[in-house]
Design a protein around this motif. Structure first.
Motif, short mmCIF file in Angstrom:
data_model
loop_
_atom_site.label_atom_id
_atom_site.label_comp_id
_atom_site.label_asym_id
_atom_site.label_seq_id
_atom_site.Cartn_x
_atom_site.Cartn_y
_atom_site.Cartn_z
N ALA A 60 0.83 -1.20 0.00
CA ALA A 60 0.00 0.00 0.00
C ALA A 60 0.87 1.26 0.00
O ALA A 60 0.60 2.22 -0.74
CB ALA A 60 -0.92 -0.02 1.22
N ARG A 61 1.91 1.27 0.82
CA ARG A 61 2.75 2.46 0.90
C ARG A 61 3.54 2.68 -0.39
O ARG A 61 3.73 3.83 -0.82
CB ARG A 61 3.71 2.33 2.09
CG ARG A 61 3.03 2.45 3.44
CD ARG A 61 4.06 2.74 4.52
NE ARG A 61 3.46 2.85 5.84
CZ ARG A 61 4.11 3.25 6.92
NH1 ARG A 61 5.41 3.58 6.83
NH2 ARG A 61 3.51 3.32 8.09
N LEU A 62 4.01 1.61 -0.99
CA LEU A 62 4.76 1.76 -2.23
C LEU A 62 3.86 2.27 -3.35
O LEU A 62 4.26 3.14 -4.14
CB LEU A 62 5.42 0.44 -2.62
CG LEU A 62 6.54 -0.06 -1.69
CD1 LEU A 62 7.12 -1.37 -2.21
CD2 LEU A 62 7.64 0.99 -1.54
N LYS A 63 2.65 1.73 -3.44
CA LYS A 63 1.73 2.20 -4.47
C LYS A 63 1.38 3.67 -4.27
O LYS A 63 1.29 4.45 -5.22
CB LYS A 63 0.47 1.34 -4.45
CG LYS A 63 0.68 -0.07 -4.98
CD LYS A 63 -0.60 -0.90 -4.89
CE LYS A 63 -0.37 -2.31 -5.41
NZ LYS A 63 -1.59 -3.16 -5.27
N GLU A 64 1.21 4.04 -3.01
CA GLU A 64 0.89 5.44 -2.71
C GLU A 64 2.03 6.36 -3.11
O GLU A 64 1.81 7.51 -3.53
CB GLU A 64 0.61 5.59 -1.20
CG GLU A 64 0.15 6.97 -0.78
CD GLU A 64 -0.15 7.04 0.70
OE1 GLU A 64 -0.34 8.18 1.21
OE2 GLU A 64 -0.21 5.98 1.37
N ALA A 65 3.27 5.84 -3.03
CA ALA A 65 4.45 6.64 -3.41
C ALA A 65 4.73 6.56 -4.90
O ALA A 65 5.72 7.14 -5.37
CB ALA A 65 5.66 6.16 -2.62
N GLY A 66 3.90 5.86 -5.65
CA GLY A 66 4.09 5.75 -7.08
C GLY A 66 5.16 4.75 -7.49
O GLY A 66 5.69 4.83 -8.60
N ILE A 67 5.47 3.81 -6.61
CA ILE A 67 6.48 2.79 -6.90
C ILE A 67 5.77 1.50 -7.28
O ILE A 67 4.92 1.00 -6.53
CB ILE A 67 7.38 2.55 -5.66
CG1 ILE A 67 8.13 3.83 -5.30
CG2 ILE A 67 8.35 1.41 -5.93
CD1 ILE A 67 8.92 3.71 -4.00
N LYS A 68 6.11 0.96 -8.43
CA LYS A 68 5.52 -0.30 -8.85
C LYS A 68 5.96 -1.42 -7.92
O LYS A 68 7.14 -1.52 -7.56
CB LYS A 68 5.93 -0.63 -10.29
CG LYS A 68 5.32 -1.94 -10.80
CD LYS A 68 5.76 -2.22 -12.24
CE LYS A 68 5.16 -3.54 -12.71
NZ LYS A 68 5.58 -3.86 -14.12
N VAL A 69 5.03 -2.26 -7.52
CA VAL A 69 5.35 -3.34 -6.59
C VAL A 69 4.70 -4.63 -7.09
O VAL A 69 3.58 -4.64 -7.59
CB VAL A 69 4.87 -3.00 -5.16
CG1 VAL A 69 3.38 -2.72 -5.12
CG2 VAL A 69 5.24 -4.10 -4.18
N VAL A 70 5.45 -5.73 -6.97
CA VAL A 70 4.99 -7.05 -7.43
C VAL A 70 4.98 -8.00 -6.25
O VAL A 70 5.99 -8.14 -5.54
CB VAL A 70 5.91 -7.60 -8.54
CG1 VAL A 70 5.42 -8.97 -9.02
CG2 VAL A 70 6.01 -6.62 -9.70
N PRO A 71 3.86 -8.70 -6.00
CA PRO A 71 3.79 -9.64 -4.87
C PRO A 71 4.48 -10.96 -5.20
O PRO A 71 3.83 -11.98 -5.47
CB PRO A 71 2.29 -9.82 -4.67
CG PRO A 71 1.69 -9.62 -6.02
CD PRO A 71 2.56 -8.58 -6.70
N THR A 72 5.79 -10.98 -5.17
CA THR A 72 6.55 -12.14 -5.66
C THR A 72 6.55 -13.32 -4.71
O THR A 72 6.79 -14.45 -5.13
CB THR A 72 8.01 -11.72 -5.94
OG1 THR A 72 8.49 -10.94 -4.85
CG2 THR A 72 8.12 -10.92 -7.21
#
Length: 393
Positions: A60-72
């Motif tokens: 949630a925090r990474l998405k809010e900061a505009g950082i792409k995140v993958v649940p690997t």
């Protein structure tokens, strides 16, 4: 050994600062290979982070900061932040609940030392604060790093029973970083070596080839042999096989040739193509590696002219065979395999019936072409005339 990371290019990356800003500096620590290799002055390839935050909050925090995140790897608390400078795996602090030697059931933790306690070696359990770069060392990893000692965290046998692959990881890390032996670790690996039989062959092969690809694995491989570890995964290897490995490593150094794990594995195995194929099948190696090992097993005869060998076997296999025979590979540097400038249709056009006779003439001309050092089309035409004249006599 310093108790802080020296400022390096990776620790000053703007995208990592963005990651830290999103998750909070006190919630995050750099951990593992990036910390270890920086302290050793080595190039850093991958960056891993440990965090107090649970995966859902991290995402949630990474998405809010505009950082792409993958649940690997959500089951193990791992997500991957996709950054401009390269991906970073962010893993929630964990502690083991149960293990069976192949996989672990983990629970999230809120204590950095609990997370460190579940790692394999002390030199891999060093945590660096992302802003101050101060290192947290819970198990003497800094001293071990300075002594170039690979030491299990806590009881060595317990660590191995948690994950049997740690036996091979121990030897791989020992070959890469070690100079001071840890008697407890050596004894534990030898005592629990039969556990390697329960691992997937792919995992064994990956670590084995990684070990053989290091600049100088010979001393480590010799100890694995002497302590009964290597025979569990490669019963085909004998003392003579280790002598061939030693000779090959010496040849690679003299000729300034980069290490190749498949070539080195071939040196260790008997000169028996069927045996090599069986080993490759057992280790679940790729079909390409299986074929290569089988061709390298045919090394009983001297390789002969390097370029003729490359023409018949391909450049990669030719280089391998030359190195295994302690012959120079320089004649192949920058040389491209030429195309034989004669086809069967040209022989048929000269009045020879299609069939075995065409193949015989084609092979005879090709053999003479090779013996003369790959001459041009004009000379091949003369060679064909001579073969046809001999046929008509």
């Amino acid at each position: 050994m310093a108790d802080k990371l020296p400022p390096t290019q990776w620790t000053q990356r703007a995208d990592l600062a963005q990651l830290v800003g999103a998750l909070g500096a006190d919630n995050l620590r750099w951990v593992g290979g990036a910390v270890r290799d920086t302290l050793l002055g080595l190039a850093v390839k991958d960056i891993d982070a440990a965090t107090l935050l649970h995966p859902e909050k991290v995402m949630a925090r990474l998405k809010e900061a505009g950082i792409k995140v993958v649940p690997t790897g959500l089951d193990h608390g791992t997500v991957t932040a996709v950054l401009d400078g390269g991906p970073v795996e962010v893993t929630t602090l964990r502690k083991d609940v149960a293990t069976d030697g192949r996989r672990a059931t983990v629970a999230f933790a809120d204590n950095w030392q609990d997370d460190a306690a579940r790692r394999d070696f002390t030199i891999n359990a060093l945590y660096a604060h992302p802003e101050t770069l101060e290192i947290s060392d819970y198990f003497g990893g800094l001293d071990d790093l300075e002594a170039r000692r690979v030491r299990f965290i806590g009881d060595a046998q317990e660590r191995i029973r948690e994950d049997h692959l740690r036996i091979l990881r121990y030897y791989r890390f020992q070959a890469r970083f070690g100079s001071t032996l840890d008697p407890e670790g050596e004894d534990a690996c030898a005592a629990l070596a039969p556990m390697l039989k329960g691992l997937s062959r792919e995992r064994v092969a990956m670590d084995l080839l990684s070990l053989l690809g290091l600049p100088d694995p010979l001393g480590t491989v010799q100890r694995m042999f002497d302590r009964g570890v290597l025979p569990v995964i490669l019963p085909e290897v004998t003392a003579e096989g280790l002598e061939r490995l030693a000779a090959l490593i010496g040849t690679e150094r003299r000729q300034d040739v980069a290490p190749d794990p498949v070539r080195r594995l071939a040196a260790m195995l008997p000169a028996d193509a069927k045996n090599a194929e069986q080993v490759a099948a057992r280790l679940r190696l790729s079909n390409a590696i299986r074929r290569r090992l089988a061709r390298l097993a045919n090394r009983q005869r001297r390789p002969g002219d390097p370029r003729v060998l490359a023409y018949r076997e391909g450049t990669e296999v030719a280089r391998d065979l030359l190195l295994l025979a302690d012959e120079p590979v320089a004649p192949l540097d920058g040389w491209e395999i030429p195309r034989f400038p004669l086809r069967g249709g040209e022989i048929v056009a000269r009045g020879v019936d299609a069939g075995p006779e065409v193949a015989r003439i084609l092979q005879a001309v090709e053999n003479r072409w090779l013996a003369e050092g790959f001459p041009g089309e004009d000379r091949v035409a003369v060679l064909l005339d001579e073969e046809l004249d001999d046929r008509d006599r």
